[in-house]
Scaffold this motif. Structure first.
Motif, PDB file in Angstrom:
ATOM      1  N   VAL A  29       4.196 -17.360  -2.191  1.00  0.00           N
ATOM      2  CA  VAL A  29       4.893 -16.095  -2.457  1.00  0.00           C
ATOM      3  C   VAL A  29       5.562 -15.535  -1.189  1.00  0.00           C
ATOM      4  N   LYS A  45       3.445  -8.120   4.946  1.00  0.00           N
ATOM      5  CA  LYS A  45       2.064  -7.631   4.819  1.00  0.00           C
ATOM      6  C   LYS A  45       1.393  -8.488   3.754  1.00  0.00           C
ATOM      7  N   PRO A  46       0.698  -9.572   4.181  1.00  0.00           N
ATOM      8  CA  PRO A  46       0.066 -10.455   3.191  1.00  0.00           C
ATOM      9  C   PRO A  46      -1.218  -9.844   2.634  1.00  0.00           C
ATOM     10  N   ARG A 106      -7.140 -10.534   1.670  1.00  0.00           N
ATOM     11  CA  ARG A 106      -8.270 -11.348   1.216  1.00  0.00           C
ATOM     12  C   ARG A 106      -8.183 -12.800   1.685  1.00  0.00           C
ATOM     13  N   GLY A 133      -3.382  -5.885   6.492  1.00  0.00           N
ATOM     14  CA  GLY A 133      -3.831  -4.512   6.274  1.00  0.00           C
ATOM     15  C   GLY A 133      -3.977  -4.165   4.831  1.00  0.00           C
ATOM     16  N   ARG A 163      -3.865  -0.292   2.215  1.00  0.00           N
ATOM     17  CA  ARG A 163      -2.903   0.707   1.758  1.00  0.00           C
ATOM     18  C   ARG A 163      -2.201   1.417   2.919  1.00  0.00           C
ATOM     19  N   VAL A 181       0.710  -0.627   3.847  1.00  0.00           N
ATOM     20  CA  VAL A 181       1.733  -0.612   2.791  1.00  0.00           C
ATOM     21  C   VAL A 181       2.475   0.726   2.809  1.00  0.00           C
ATOM     22  N   VAL A 238       4.949  -8.397  -4.546  1.00  0.00           N
ATOM     23  CA  VAL A 238       4.371  -9.176  -5.645  1.00  0.00           C
ATOM     24  C   VAL A 238       2.887  -8.851  -5.682  1.00  0.00           C
ATOM     25  N   ILE A 274       0.005  -1.478  -8.822  1.00  0.00           N
ATOM     26  CA  ILE A 274       0.470  -1.345  -7.435  1.00  0.00           C
ATOM     27  C   ILE A 274       1.980  -1.611  -7.377  1.00  0.00           C
ATOM     28  N   TYR A 284       3.648   1.551  -8.298  1.00  0.00           N
ATOM     29  CA  TYR A 284       3.522   2.520  -7.192  1.00  0.00           C
ATOM     30  C   TYR A 284       4.513   2.178  -6.069  1.00  0.00           C
ATOM     31  N   LEU A 287       7.260  -7.242  -8.352  1.00  0.00           N
ATOM     32  CA  LEU A 287       6.814  -8.115  -9.437  1.00  0.00           C
ATOM     33  C   LEU A 287       5.334  -7.848  -9.710  1.00  0.00           C
ATOM     34  N   GLU A 306      -5.074  -8.249 -18.188  1.00  0.00           N
ATOM     35  CA  GLU A 306      -4.799  -9.494 -17.467  1.00  0.00           C
ATOM     36  C   GLU A 306      -6.134  -9.917 -16.853  1.00  0.00           C
ATOM     37  N   SER A 337       6.248  -6.532 -16.081  1.00  0.00           N
ATOM     38  CA  SER A 337       5.982  -7.603 -15.116  1.00  0.00           C
ATOM     39  C   SER A 337       6.963  -7.571 -13.942  1.00  0.00           C
TER      40      SER A 337
HETATM   41  P1  NAD Z   1      -2.897  -6.507  -5.721  1.00  0.00           P
HETATM   42  O1  NAD Z   1      -1.935  -5.654  -6.453  1.00  0.00           O
HETATM   43  O2  NAD Z   1      -4.312  -6.071  -5.645  1.00  0.00           O
HETATM   44  O3  NAD Z   1      -2.422  -6.681  -4.195  1.00  0.00           O
HETATM   45  C1  NAD Z   1      -1.112  -7.052  -3.871  1.00  0.00           C
HETATM   46  C2  NAD Z   1      -0.739  -6.450  -2.519  1.00  0.00           C
HETATM   47  O4  NAD Z   1      -0.804  -5.024  -2.632  1.00  0.00           O
HETATM   48  C3  NAD Z   1      -1.708  -6.853  -1.409  1.00  0.00           C
HETATM   49  O5  NAD Z   1      -0.972  -7.103  -0.241  1.00  0.00           O
HETATM   50  C4  NAD Z   1      -2.600  -5.628  -1.260  1.00  0.00           C
HETATM   51  O6  NAD Z   1      -3.068  -5.442   0.055  1.00  0.00           O
HETATM   52  C5  NAD Z   1      -1.684  -4.478  -1.660  1.00  0.00           C
HETATM   53  N1  NAD Z   1      -2.424  -3.373  -2.277  1.00  0.00           N
HETATM   54  C6  NAD Z   1      -3.544  -3.448  -3.033  1.00  0.00           C
HETATM   55  N2  NAD Z   1      -3.934  -2.219  -3.422  1.00  0.00           N
HETATM   56  C7  NAD Z   1      -3.044  -1.353  -2.900  1.00  0.00           C
HETATM   57  C8  NAD Z   1      -2.902   0.072  -2.949  1.00  0.00           C
HETATM   58  N3  NAD Z   1      -3.767   0.844  -3.618  1.00  0.00           N
HETATM   59  N4  NAD Z   1      -1.861   0.632  -2.311  1.00  0.00           N
HETATM   60  C9  NAD Z   1      -0.976  -0.124  -1.639  1.00  0.00           C
HETATM   61  N5  NAD Z   1      -1.070  -1.475  -1.541  1.00  0.00           N
HETATM   62  C10 NAD Z   1      -2.078  -2.080  -2.168  1.00  0.00           C
HETATM   63  O7  NAD Z   1      -2.779  -7.971  -6.337  1.00  0.00           O
HETATM   64  P2  NAD Z   1      -3.702  -9.224  -6.034  1.00  0.00           P
HETATM   65  O8  NAD Z   1      -5.026  -9.020  -6.690  1.00  0.00           O
HETATM   66  O9  NAD Z   1      -3.654  -9.566  -4.596  1.00  0.00           O
HETATM   67  O10 NAD Z   1      -2.887 -10.361  -6.803  1.00  0.00           O
HETATM   68  C11 NAD Z   1      -3.043 -10.636  -8.169  1.00  0.00           C
HETATM   69  C12 NAD Z   1      -1.999  -9.934  -8.991  1.00  0.00           C
HETATM   70  O11 NAD Z   1      -0.703 -10.301  -8.558  1.00  0.00           O
HETATM   71  C13 NAD Z   1      -2.069 -10.306 -10.474  1.00  0.00           C
HETATM   72  O12 NAD Z   1      -1.857  -9.160 -11.234  1.00  0.00           O
HETATM   73  C14 NAD Z   1      -0.917 -11.280 -10.634  1.00  0.00           C
HETATM   74  O13 NAD Z   1      -0.386 -11.371 -11.930  1.00  0.00           O
HETATM   75  C15 NAD Z   1       0.070 -10.698  -9.700  1.00  0.00           C
HETATM   76  N6  NAD Z   1       1.063 -11.682  -9.316  1.00  0.00           N
HETATM   77  C16 NAD Z   1       2.286 -11.561  -9.873  1.00  0.00           C
HETATM   78  C17 NAD Z   1       3.250 -12.496  -9.577  1.00  0.00           C
HETATM   79  C18 NAD Z   1       4.612 -12.399 -10.182  1.00  0.00           C
HETATM   80  O14 NAD Z   1       5.474 -13.110  -9.723  1.00  0.00           O
HETATM   81  N7  NAD Z   1       4.850 -11.553 -11.143  1.00  0.00           N
HETATM   82  C19 NAD Z   1       2.971 -13.556  -8.701  1.00  0.00           C
HETATM   83  C20 NAD Z   1       1.705 -13.635  -8.146  1.00  0.00           C
HETATM   84  C21 NAD Z   1       0.758 -12.679  -8.468  1.00  0.00           C
END
Ligand code: NAD
Length: 496
Positions: free
Chosen positions: A154, A172-173, A176, A203, A205, A208, A223, A228, A231, A246, A382, A455
């Motif tokens: 990604v 910002k990866p 985890r 990092g 939130r 972000v 993504v 999130i 948001y 996404l 999901e 999505s």
């Molecule tokens: P996540 O939403 O928990 O985290 C994604 C990113 O957002 C991370 O970098 C994380 O640090 C940040 N983040 C998490 N909580 C936050 C907050 N409260 N405020 C600001 N930033 C925050 O997602 P995840 O668990 O890492 O990944 C799985 C999800 O990603 C699944 O829902 C999956 O479907 C989705 N995903 C979607 C696609 C796509 O192309 N549509 C591709 C891959 C994964």
């Protein structure tokens, strides 16, 4: 304990006290800390990108592309190490990690086409002696925020294209599984990328929010999960930034009565359970049309699942590994419990697999749930685990209505031998990526990737041609060079 830091202005940064454990999901042990960037650290990364921008913007596209050619070679040379890092922190089996890396590399290959992609549009003589052209200029500093489930692919959807278009990037990866992302970014320096063009801040939130609120960041690619994503989209857009966000998914496969059932079962096995179902394109719902198809599907699937092997990432005999965290493992178990309480039939139960020597790992075995109905909580959620739910309907139209009514619209597929039915399905279904006897219809790098409905928030899809548009702004220039002999008078009407 090893500390995983940041990459700012070409150097590793490991200062600061905020941190969080990074687990090896296969063993359930944490042996690393990832630093969680403060606002000041993220601002330092943005400043570094901002400082690198003027020179990088003026670097010819062919020279920017040459960095990508070298980067591709380095990714291939370091593939074992990259797959090892993915496995340690994500739990993905090596052959699955290699597939992820390969799909990422294909985006780098597409980015190598930058001089062609950025040629612009030219019209000679739009009026006598007047020429006009559109060019695509970089935005400046752009940011990417990425999820845990594809720590390599990604980010590679984003920064190779952003960078070859002349932007500077702050990534910002996921906190985890940060190490593979960070290692790969360090390869760009070896490929000749000037310091500051790419920066990585680990990092949560705080990081972000800093990216979303700093006015020097011109665009954000996100993504992750839908709440999130929404948001991020709302916050970035209200701050005047271009944003593509996404989100999550619930991908349905329609199984028609005429489908080649053995092939369908094989395809569903990989698409539902590969990567422990932690893919946004995983097929998590099979919609069987008619009870004959439903019974055949469930019985063949049950039989095939008896051979599924879940276990640690470093045993290539395993089909899939653990899920990402203990909390996520529990969440998946809760969804299966709910389905059972709401009268669905647990045909294959993967709630508590026994894996000798790995008792503390975050494992869920392949799970098959039949007679799921749309009013059940587990149908809507999901689940993001190795769980395949079967819904039974009596017609193809009922199956399509079900898919259209779901809040997510990422991917879908139909298994059938009927070309007319398949064509009707792909034409009318309200979903962004469609497969016909293809279970994971993830577009190749020279198309673009994106779902519909909740999505994806934003207009442009990820990578491919849409990424060129997302990471550039169009400027249109109209030009005339009057020669000494030609002078026009004042013109008050609209030029035509
Ligand atoms: P996540 O939403 O928990 O985290 C994604 C990113 O957002 C991370 O970098 C994380 O640090 C940040 N983040 C998490 N909580 C936050 C907050 N409260 N405020 C600001 N930033 C925050 O997602 P995840 O668990 O890492 O990944 C799985 C999800 O990603 C699944 O829902 C999956 O479907 C989705 N995903 C979607 C696609 C796509 O192309 N549509 C591709 C891959 C994964």
């Amino acid at each position: 304990m090893k500390r995983v830091g940041h990459l700012i202005n070409g150097s590793e940064v490991v200062g600061g006290n905020r941190c969080q454990d990074v687990y090896n999901p296969s063993t359930g042990e944490a042996d690393k800390h990832v630093l969680l960037a403060t606002k000041a650290t993220v601002e330092e990364a943005i400043s570094s990108a901002q400082a690198a921008f003027p020179a990088w913007r003026n670097t010819p596209a062919i020279k920017r592309a040459r960095v990508m050619f070298k980067f591709k070679d380095l990714l291939e040379q370091n593939s074992d190490k990259i797959c090892q890092l993915i496995g340690e922190e994500h739990g993905k089996i090596a052959h699955d990690a290699a597939g992820e890396l390969q799909r990422g590399i294909e985006n780098v290959e597409y980015a190598c086409c930058a001089p062609e992609l950025l040629k612009g549009e030219y019209s000679k003589n739009v009026a006598p002696d007047i020429d006009s052209w559109s060019e695509f200029q970089p935005l400046g500093v752009v940011a990417g925020i990425t999820p845990f489930n594809f720590p390599v692919m990604v980010p590679l959807w984003m920064y190779p294209m952003a960078i070859v278009c002349g932007n500077c990037f702050v990534l910002k990866p996921s906190e985890r599984d940060p190490s593979s992302t960070l290692f790969i970014a360090s390869l760009l320096k070896k490929a000749g990328l000037p310091d500051g063009v790419i920066n990585v801040v680990n990092g949560d939130r705080e990081a972000v929010d800093t990216l979303l609120n700093d006015e020097r960041v011109k665009a954000v690619s996100f993504v992750g999960s839908t709440p999130i994503a929404e948001y991020v989209y709302v916050t970035a857009s209200s701050n005047g930034k271009r944003c593509q966000a996404l989100g999550g998914a619930k991908n349905h496969a329609i199984v028609m009565p005429d489908a080649d059932m053995d092939n369908t079962v094989n395809q569903l096995l990989g698409a539902a359970f590969g990567s422990s179902g932690e893919r946004c394109m995983a097929l998590s719902v099979a919609v069987a049309v008619g009870d004959v198809a439903g019974d055949a599907l469930v019985s063949k699937m049950k039989e095939a699942m008896s051979n599924l092997k879940v276990g640690p990432y470093d045993d290539p005999d395993n089909d899939f590994g653990p899920v990402i965290t203990r909390e996520h493992q529990q969440k998946i178990i809760d969804h299966i419990n709910h389905a059972e309480q709401q009268s669905a039939e647990i045909v294959v139960d993967g709630r508590f697999p026994e894996i000798a020597g790995y008792e503390r790992g975050f494992y869920i075995g392949g799970t098959l749930i039949d007679r799921v109905t749309p009013d059940m909580d587990s149908y809507h959620a999901e689940i993001f685990g190795p769980v395949l739910q079967v819904v039974r309907v009596q017609s193809m139209q009922a199956a399509m209505d079900l898919i259209d009514a779901h809040e997510y619209g990422n991917g879908t597929c139909i298994f059938t031998r009927d070309g007319e039915a398949a064509r009707y399905f792909s034409d009318h279904i309200n979903v962004g990526m469609v497969g016909i006897n293809i279970p994971l219809p993830v577009p190749v790098a020279y198309h673009s990737f994106g779902g519909w409905k909740r999505s994806l928030f934003g207009d442009l899809h990820a990578y491919g041609p849409d990424a060129v548009r997302f990471y550039t702004k169009r400027k249109t220039i109209t030009q005339r060079w009057p020669s000494a002999g030609i002078r026009e008078g004042v013109l008050f009407s609209m030029p035509s």
